[in-house]
Design an enzyme around this catalytic site. Sequence first.
Site, mmCIF file in Angstrom:
data_model
loop_
_atom_site.group_PDB
_atom_site.id
_atom_site.type_symbol
_atom_site.label_atom_id
_atom_site.label_comp_id
_atom_site.label_asym_id
_atom_site.label_seq_id
_atom_site.Cartn_x
_atom_site.Cartn_y
_atom_site.Cartn_z
ATOM 1 N N ARG A 89 0.821 -1.203 0.000
ATOM 2 C CA ARG A 89 0.000 0.000 0.000
ATOM 3 C C ARG A 89 0.862 1.262 0.000
ATOM 4 O O ARG A 89 0.454 2.296 -0.475
ATOM 5 C CB ARG A 89 -0.913 -0.027 1.233
ATOM 6 N N TYR A 90 2.042 1.176 0.597
ATOM 7 C CA TYR A 90 2.967 2.317 0.637
ATOM 8 C C TYR A 90 4.189 1.941 -0.195
ATOM 9 O O TYR A 90 4.585 0.776 -0.221
ATOM 10 C CB TYR A 90 3.392 2.607 2.074
ATOM 11 N N ARG A 93 7.404 -0.002 1.625
ATOM 12 C CA ARG A 93 7.268 -1.111 2.572
ATOM 13 C C ARG A 93 6.075 -1.980 2.228
ATOM 14 O O ARG A 93 5.079 -1.494 1.695
ATOM 15 C CB ARG A 93 7.174 -0.610 4.008
ATOM 16 N N CYS A 102 -3.669 -17.169 15.634
ATOM 17 C CA CYS A 102 -3.270 -16.306 16.741
ATOM 18 C C CYS A 102 -3.427 -17.103 18.028
ATOM 19 O O CYS A 102 -4.295 -17.959 18.115
ATOM 20 C CB CYS A 102 -4.172 -15.086 16.834
ATOM 21 N N CYS A 106 -8.816 -11.470 19.232
ATOM 22 C CA CYS A 106 -9.324 -10.198 19.728
ATOM 23 C C CYS A 106 -10.635 -9.914 19.021
ATOM 24 O O CYS A 106 -10.713 -10.008 17.793
ATOM 25 C CB CYS A 106 -8.325 -9.079 19.409
ATOM 26 N N CYS A 109 -10.629 -7.513 15.992
ATOM 27 C CA CYS A 109 -9.580 -7.728 14.986
ATOM 28 C C CYS A 109 -10.000 -7.231 13.608
ATOM 29 O O CYS A 109 -11.022 -7.633 13.071
ATOM 30 C CB CYS A 109 -9.233 -9.206 14.887
ATOM 31 N N ARG A 111 -8.655 -7.958 10.928
ATOM 32 C CA ARG A 111 -8.525 -9.020 9.927
ATOM 33 C C ARG A 111 -9.375 -10.230 10.302
ATOM 34 O O ARG A 111 -9.022 -11.362 10.000
ATOM 35 C CB ARG A 111 -7.059 -9.419 9.728
ATOM 36 N N ASP A 272 -10.680 0.071 14.066
ATOM 37 C CA ASP A 272 -11.164 -0.056 12.690
ATOM 38 C C ASP A 272 -12.605 -0.553 12.682
ATOM 39 O O ASP A 272 -12.977 -1.403 13.489
ATOM 40 C CB ASP A 272 -10.270 -1.025 11.917
ATOM 41 N N ASP A 309 -7.098 4.740 10.401
ATOM 42 C CA ASP A 309 -6.779 4.103 9.134
ATOM 43 C C ASP A 309 -8.030 4.184 8.257
ATOM 44 O O ASP A 309 -9.072 3.627 8.610
ATOM 45 C CB ASP A 309 -6.368 2.641 9.368
ATOM 46 N N LYS A 315 -3.142 5.591 6.597
ATOM 47 C CA LYS A 315 -3.209 6.079 7.976
ATOM 48 C C LYS A 315 -3.238 7.604 8.000
ATOM 49 O O LYS A 315 -2.412 8.249 7.377
ATOM 50 C CB LYS A 315 -1.997 5.578 8.749
HETATM 51 C C1 LIG Z 1 0.083 0.258 8.508
HETATM 52 C C2 LIG Z 1 0.634 -0.346 7.319
HETATM 53 C C3 LIG Z 1 2.001 -0.280 7.051
HETATM 54 C C4 LIG Z 1 3.003 0.372 7.996
HETATM 55 O O1 LIG Z 1 2.818 1.722 8.125
HETATM 56 P P1 LIG Z 1 3.747 2.534 9.136
HETATM 57 O O2 LIG Z 1 3.150 3.890 9.161
HETATM 58 O O3 LIG Z 1 5.125 2.489 8.573
HETATM 59 O O4 LIG Z 1 3.695 1.831 10.459
HETATM 60 C C5 LIG Z 1 2.460 -0.851 5.886
HETATM 61 N N1 LIG Z 1 1.625 -1.450 5.013
HETATM 62 C C6 LIG Z 1 0.299 -1.513 5.240
HETATM 63 C C7 LIG Z 1 -0.568 -2.187 4.245
HETATM 64 C C8 LIG Z 1 -0.249 -0.974 6.403
HETATM 65 O O5 LIG Z 1 -1.562 -1.059 6.625
HETATM 66 S S1 SF4 Z 2 -5.733 -8.293 16.438
HETATM 67 FE FE1 SF4 Z 2 -6.297 -10.028 15.105
HETATM 68 S S2 SF4 Z 2 -4.362 -10.660 14.181
HETATM 69 FE FE2 SF4 Z 2 -3.828 -9.430 15.982
HETATM 70 S S3 SF4 Z 2 -3.623 -10.911 17.665
HETATM 71 FE FE3 SF4 Z 2 -5.729 -10.141 17.722
HETATM 72 S S4 SF4 Z 2 -6.883 -11.650 16.516
HETATM 73 FE FE4 SF4 Z 2 -4.715 -11.931 15.996
#
Ligand SMILES: *Cc1c(COP(=O)(O)O)cnc(C)c1O
Ligand code: SF4
Length: 368
Positions: A89-90, A93, A102, A106, A109, A111, A272, A309, A315
């Site tokens: 996305r960036y 990175r 996990c 949570c 979560c 995801r 989120d 986000d 973000k």
């Molecule tokens: C949050 C995130 C990152 C890391 O972002 P930082 O601001 O460097 O912590 C990288 N890729 C994705 C897809 C993200 O959601």
């Molecule tokens: S937030 Fe989601 S991915 Fe992270 S530890 Fe909790 S359940 Fe696992």
Amino acid sequence: MRNRLKTPEDFARHFELSETERTAIAHAADRLPIALTPYYASLMSRTDPEDPLRRAHVPREDEFIISEGESQDPLGEERHQVAPGIVHRYPDRVLFLITNQCPIYCRYCMRSRLVGKMDREHLVPVSQWEASIAYIKSNPDIREVLLSGGEPLALGDERLAWLISALDAIDHVEVIRFSTKTPAVMPQRITPGLIKALKTDKAMWMALHLLHPREFTPEFIRAVDRLTRAGIVLTTQIPLLKGVNDDINVMKELMQRCVRHRIRPYYIFQCDPIHGSAYLRTPITRGLEIIEALQGSLSGHAVPHYVVDVAGAGKMPLAPQRYTHSADGYHHFINFRGEHAQYFDSESPALYDSKHDANSKNSATRKN
Ligand SMILES: *Cc1c(COP(=O)(O)O)cnc(C)c1O
Ligand code: SF4
């Protein structure tokens, strides 16, 4: 991992469950599996369902209510998936989702569409890691690889060592970053064997998922010491959750303990809007009040960024508005005590135009 609370019977044995918890636990797996390590369960009240850690990890019926603005993929990650498990996305990175398991699940979560879903150990079968690594190798702009999931430290030492050495071999990768909840919920995982598996010539950073000062137990502190002594730089990411940590004193104590144990507070995340998260979300204005209070009382390095986000956009850092207006070359500010101050710089126009008016927005963060 083997001794986790996973069945409704396990939960009923450990906790005095409320009606809503009992009902939700029976149906939870339809949405997101349930699991708790015995260690983490021991940090929660057995009797009080409003206990902060219990509220965030033991399901209740509220999680089946879908509210406005919620989605299954609130960050739009599916669209940015470019190779198996890789979200790009960036520019510099990538996020590499290396497992869907996990130690605990949570309820907030982001995801939850992915985690714990398959009864397999990996979101990405190891055979597909080759393709993921090939993607990283062929993109010289990628300087940092974030290992996440699920819980990346849920993988065994050998698999992690294999992955780290594969990333080590890519010259343009300078930083390997883990995003992990394990030290807080299963500090016993931070063994000398794991430390050896994580050995790398790259810079290794680890962002610890934390919620509450109560997580700073002797076991957790020992795990953190092992990581820092291995040269791993620790930061923390804290989801802001209603009834869990949306409180100035709780956050202040959490930041103080982090700094005391060499963990740099990095992000407080606005929760989120995943399906069923309304009961755990707190207003953005509350987050700003908390940041303002932290800025007024802690060292700069103890104050994290507060970020929302936003789906498809990334973000968005939010901060209390210190700038008020400009007039006759003077830029006007208001400090954390509510006192006015000015700075002369006639070459800059007003820093914000009226569409971005500091006086009318973020009023919750202003005391006057
Ligand atoms: C949050 C995130 C990152 C890391 O972002 P930082 O601001 O460097 O912590 C990288 N890729 C994705 C897809 C993200 O959601
Ligand atoms: S937030 Fe989601 S991915 Fe992270 S530890 Fe909790 S359940 Fe696992």
